[in-house]
Scaffold this motif. Structure first.
Motif, short mmCIF file in Angstrom:
data_model
loop_
_atom_site.label_atom_id
_atom_site.label_comp_id
_atom_site.label_asym_id
_atom_site.label_seq_id
_atom_site.Cartn_x
_atom_site.Cartn_y
_atom_site.Cartn_z
N ALA A 36 0.73 -1.17 -0.02
CA ALA A 36 -0.18 0.02 -0.01
C ALA A 36 0.80 1.31 0.01
N LEU A 37 1.82 1.34 0.82
CA LEU A 37 3.12 2.35 1.01
C LEU A 37 3.34 2.59 -0.55
N GLY A 38 3.83 1.75 -1.07
CA GLY A 38 4.26 1.76 -2.90
C GLY A 38 3.34 2.35 -3.60
N PHE A 39 2.09 2.12 -3.47
CA PHE A 39 1.01 2.75 -4.37
C PHE A 39 1.00 4.09 -4.09
N VAL A 40 0.75 4.46 -2.61
CA VAL A 40 0.43 5.82 -2.28
C VAL A 40 1.81 6.70 -2.80
N GLY A 41 2.99 6.21 -2.73
CA GLY A 41 4.33 6.72 -3.31
C GLY A 41 4.19 6.95 -4.43
N VAL A 42 3.82 6.21 -5.28
CA VAL A 42 3.81 6.38 -6.90
C VAL A 42 2.75 7.20 -7.26
N GLY A 43 1.53 7.40 -6.42
CA GLY A 43 0.65 8.35 -6.86
C GLY A 43 1.00 9.76 -6.26
N LEU A 44 1.71 9.86 -5.22
CA LEU A 44 2.57 11.03 -4.81
C LEU A 44 3.32 11.62 -5.79
N LEU A 45 4.29 10.83 -6.59
CA LEU A 45 5.13 11.22 -7.58
C LEU A 45 4.36 11.53 -8.74
N ILE A 46 3.34 10.95 -9.21
CA ILE A 46 2.53 11.30 -10.33
C ILE A 46 1.74 12.71 -10.17
N ALA A 47 1.41 13.00 -8.76
CA ALA A 47 0.94 14.44 -8.55
C ALA A 47 1.79 15.31 -8.56
N LEU A 48 3.08 15.25 -7.95
CA LEU A 48 3.80 16.06 -8.28
C LEU A 48 4.48 16.42 -9.55
N ALA A 49 4.81 15.32 -10.40
CA ALA A 49 5.14 15.64 -11.87
C ALA A 49 4.19 16.31 -12.39
N VAL A 50 2.64 16.24 -12.21
CA VAL A 50 1.59 16.91 -12.82
C VAL A 50 1.71 18.33 -12.60
N TRP A 51 1.74 18.40 -11.01
CA TRP A 51 1.99 19.97 -10.46
C TRP A 51 3.15 20.66 -11.10
N LEU A 52 4.13 19.77 -11.27
CA LEU A 52 5.56 20.71 -11.77
C LEU A 52 5.41 20.96 -13.29
N SER A 53 4.68 20.13 -13.80
CA SER A 53 4.55 20.42 -15.43
C SER A 53 3.61 21.51 -15.62
N LYS A 54 2.84 21.89 -14.66
CA LYS A 54 2.09 23.03 -14.75
C LYS A 54 2.57 24.17 -14.26
#
Length: 57
Positions: A36-54
Motif C-alpha cells: 500500500a505504501l508503494g502505491f501511495v508513493g507512486v501516486g504522490l510522484l505522479i501528482a508532483l510531476a503533474v503539478w510541476l509540469s503546470k
C-alpha cells in the motif's frame, strides 16, 4: 576485473532461489503495508510531476 565479474556472477546466483509468494499488488489476494505504501508513493510522484509540469500553479 575478473574478480568483479566473478563477484557479480556469484551474487546473481545466490539470489536465484529467492521467490516471493503470490498475491501481492493491486489485484492480489492480500496486501502488506509496504504494498500500500508503494502505491501511495507512486501516486504522490505522479501528482508532483503533474503539478510541476503546470509550473507549480
Amino acid at each position: 576485473m575478473k574478480s568483479r565479474s566473478l563477484l557479480a556472477l556469484v551474487s546473481s546466483l545466490v539470489a536465484l532461489p529467492a521467490l516471493a509468494h503470490d498475491g501481492h499488488g493491486l489485484f492480489g489476494s492480500h496486501w502488506h503495508a509496504t504494498d500500500a505504501l508503494g502505491f501511495v508513493g507512486v501516486g504522490l510522484l505522479i501528482a508532483l510531476a503533474v503539478w510541476l509540469s503546470k509550473g507549480g500553479k
